[in-house]
Design an enzyme around this catalytic site. Structure first.
Site, PDB file in Angstrom:
ATOM      1  CD  GLU A  98      28.621  44.827  28.414  1.00 18.34           C
ATOM      2  OE1 GLU A  98      27.822  45.778  28.510  1.00 18.34           O
ATOM      3  OE2 GLU A  98      28.371  43.784  27.773  1.00 18.34           O
ATOM      4  NE  ARG A 125      23.690  56.924  32.955  1.00 18.06           N
ATOM      5  CZ  ARG A 125      23.562  55.682  32.480  1.00 18.06           C
ATOM      6  NH1 ARG A 125      22.377  55.133  32.393  1.00 18.06           N
ATOM      7  NH2 ARG A 125      24.604  55.000  32.081  1.00 18.06           N
ATOM      8  CE  LYS A 138      29.003  51.502  27.296  1.00 15.73           C
ATOM      9  NZ  LYS A 138      29.120  50.214  27.961  1.00 15.73           N
TER      10      LYS A 138
END
Length: 581
Positions: A38, A268, A278
């Site tokens: 994204e 992850r 993030k």
RNA sequence: UGGCCCGUGGUGCAAUUGGUAGCACGCCUGACUCUGGAUCAGGAAGUUCUAGGUUCGAGUCCUAGCGGGCCAGCCA
């Protein structure tokens, strides 16, 4: 000899699936993956894992598959958070990492028209409806983890009414948040994602690519699988948190009766001594704890690039950490090992004195300059040699001299003889101190017979020091980087301050800026094969690997320390310090 | 208290699909060395989460328990 890049690595569970599929002909022998970021932030090492996995698979199956490739697809369905700047930086980062998506650059927003038609199809099939509940209303009807939800009062609206309402949503007749289009699935499902998930929301926002063409935007769940489908993806690899979304992914593909890729989830990446989310990365940048998104202390791709990491080292690291289905935290030491391994082979050696201590060779003729041959890279003779100037006044490292040497310290101290690399043996005769008692100069004698660094009589020295001729030295700024956090797990709190948060664990010594460093003047001549990314990297002998920072000027170069060399003296010293062990 | 996923040395991964665990990083020794680097040799370190069960035999299969992760955005 096998390079790290080609070294065989055991197959992981995803490759097992692909191998099975190839064997059974499930996808007609195709292997099509995609990396779907994204564009709402910068890429980090965690993304690199996904990039290496997806693009790596495509490369790996090139010969075995009828078709093998990896698409770059931007998941740009939320214009309130996404920006062109991120699209650009993501492309730059993926390219820098060494991957090529060819013409397969896609955007979910390119599929908005198709997605809209599919939404209409679902309404016609009685599988979707317009809901007038606002966010709060939807939440109240959703139920909880342990109790079922309640049907929306608009769930049984007629198809024609739904069609008309959805049309009017698209036409911009309703304000943001006033209505949604929802899939009619099961408000009692134990999987909350299946409790009539929102497919479209109203957002009067300008999209970086579609501008103001739309004021309704599809949700991730109504976009991702279909995008995969449109692109004929075979294996849609994503992270573990999407596991709960897989039933929905499958539901949409089946309800729409379209090509149905397989979603596969993997864990992850987590790394010690850093943070990866993030949100936290953003907080570090916004809060001024670091210099920006490409601060060399950050695990962002931009930060690592500026730090001097090579794409090869990162790729190798990503291959070695493996792929699995459970959370794990990789020791950052493995990453550091991978960089050293790569840089050891490639980086030219240079002598640089970071904290200078003046040395005067009292029996060396004043004004004389000799040029001594130095090897550019002992690991690669093809990189040749260079001539380094030697003079009466030199600089050595402050750490390489001790007036009172501790046990096992075999560098310079009064009366002791050491070698100056590629030059001569010198013996310390005298120490000069300032008013404060600090050693400011060391006066030595040299043995002319040891020119080049070897004694004809065969006597040995226990240490070899790097040095730089005082007058010839290039002044430089050197930035020493260390782990951003002082604890392997930034969330671990000291017992005496249990109420602190992760920011309390920031390492106050993560950056040390040194000015007045002395670099050997011939450092530019030591350059090895060109670095494809244009970033010059060197090894400062006995210190570590450094790269030239973009803040450099021709008058004053600036170096960033990528990683130190393994330092066994540091270990000894540490074990000698009181309170340790 | 719900559903789904997952548990192998300190860390990260393997184990030819049922034959009593192997690699890497890290750590510790030693050798070599004009980088206390690199390289080489060696070492310590695992009750394979636990308990039952199936089997001649289980890290692999079954059951239960324990532990961890994810999920209640009109984020992705």
């Amino acid at each position: 000899m096998a390079t790290p890049e080609s070294e065989p690595v055991r197959t992981n569970f995803i490759e097992d699936i692909i191998n099975d599929d190839l064997r059974t002909g499930k996808w007609d022998g195709r292997v099509i993956t995609r990396f779907p970021p994204e564009p709402n932030g910068y890429l980090h090492i965690g993304h690199a894992k996904s990039i290496c996995l997806n693009f790596g698979l495509a490369l790996q199956y090139q010969d075995r598959a009828t078709e093998a490739r990896c698409h770059l697809r931007f998941d740009d369905t939320n214009p309130t958070k996404e920006e062109q700047e991120y699209i650009d930086s993501i492309k730059e980062d993926v390219r820098w990492l060494g991957f090529d998506w060819g013409r397969h650059e896609y955007y979910a927003s390119d599929y908005f028209e198709q997605l809209y038609e599919w939404a209409v199809q679902l309404i016609r099939d009685g599988l979707a409806y317009v809901c007038d509940l606002d966010a709060e209303g939807i939440r109240q009807h959703r139920g909880t983890l342990t109790s079922p939800g309640r049907n929306s009062p608009h769930r049984d609206r007629g198809i024609e009414e739904n069609l008309a309402l959805f049309e009017r949503m698209k036409a911009g007749e309703f304000p943001d948040g006033s209505r949604t289009l929802r899939a009619k699935i099961d408000m009692a499902s134990p999987n909350l994602n299946l409790r009539d998930p929102v497919m479209y929301r109203i957002l009067h926002a300008t999209h970086p690519r579609t501008g103001d063409a739309w004021c309704i935007y599809p949700m991730y769940d109504f976009t991702h699988g279909q995008s995969d489908s449109i692109e004929r993806i075979t294996h849609s690899i994503c992270t573990l948190e999407f596991e709960n979304h897989r039933p929905l992914y499958d539901w949409f593909c089946e309800a729409l009766k379209i090509y149905h890729p397989q979603q596969i989830e993997f864990a992850r990446l987590n790394l010690t001594y850093t943070v990866m989310s993030k949100r936290r990365l953003l907080e570090l940048v916004r809060g001024g704890y670091v210099g920006g998104w490409n601060d060399p202390r950050l695990p962002t791709i931009g930060g690592m690039r500026r730090r001097g990491y090579t794409p090869e080292a990162i790729r190798h690291f990503c291959r070695r950490i493996g792929v699995n289905k459970f959370d794990s935290t990789i020791d950052v030491a493995l990453l550091e090992y991978c960089v050293r391994e790569d840089l050891n082979r490639r980086a030219p050696r240079v002598m640089a004195v970071l904290r200078p201590l003046k040395v005067v060779i009292t029996n060396y003729p004043e004004g004389q300059v000799e040029h001594l041959e130095a090897v550019n890279n002992p690991e690669d003779p093809a990189m040749g040699t260079r001539q380094v100037p030697f003079t009466r006044e030199l600089y050595i490292e402050q750490d390489d001299f001790r007036e009172e040497p501790p046990p096992k310290f075999h560098r310079l101290s009064p009366g002791r003889e050491v070698r100056l690399r590629y030059a001569y043996f010198i013996t310390c005769q005298e120490v000069v101190k300032d008013a404060a008692g600090q050693v400011v100069e060391v006066r030595c004698t040299y043995d002319p017979a040891t020119r080049g660094g070897d004694a004809p009589d065969g006597r040995k020295v226990k240490a070899t020091l790097h040095w730089v001729a005082a007058e010839h030295a290039q002044d430089a700024e050197v930035r020493l980087y260390d782990h951003l956090f002082s604890k392997p797990d930034p969330d671990e709190m000291d017992a005496d301050k249990p109420d602190a948060n992760w920011l309390a664990n920031l390492n106050p010594a993560s950056l040390e800026v040194l000015s007045g460093c002395k670099i050997e003047p011939t450092w530019r001549e030591a350059r090895g094969p060109d670095w494809p990314d244009g970033i010059a990297r060197v090894q400062f002998e006995r210190h570590g690997y450094f790269c030239v920072d973009r803040d450099s000027s021709s008058a004053k170069p600036v170096f960033n320390r990528t990683v130190t060399l393994r330092d066994s003296w540091a270990k000894i010293e540490k074990s000698q310090s009181p309170g340790k062990r």
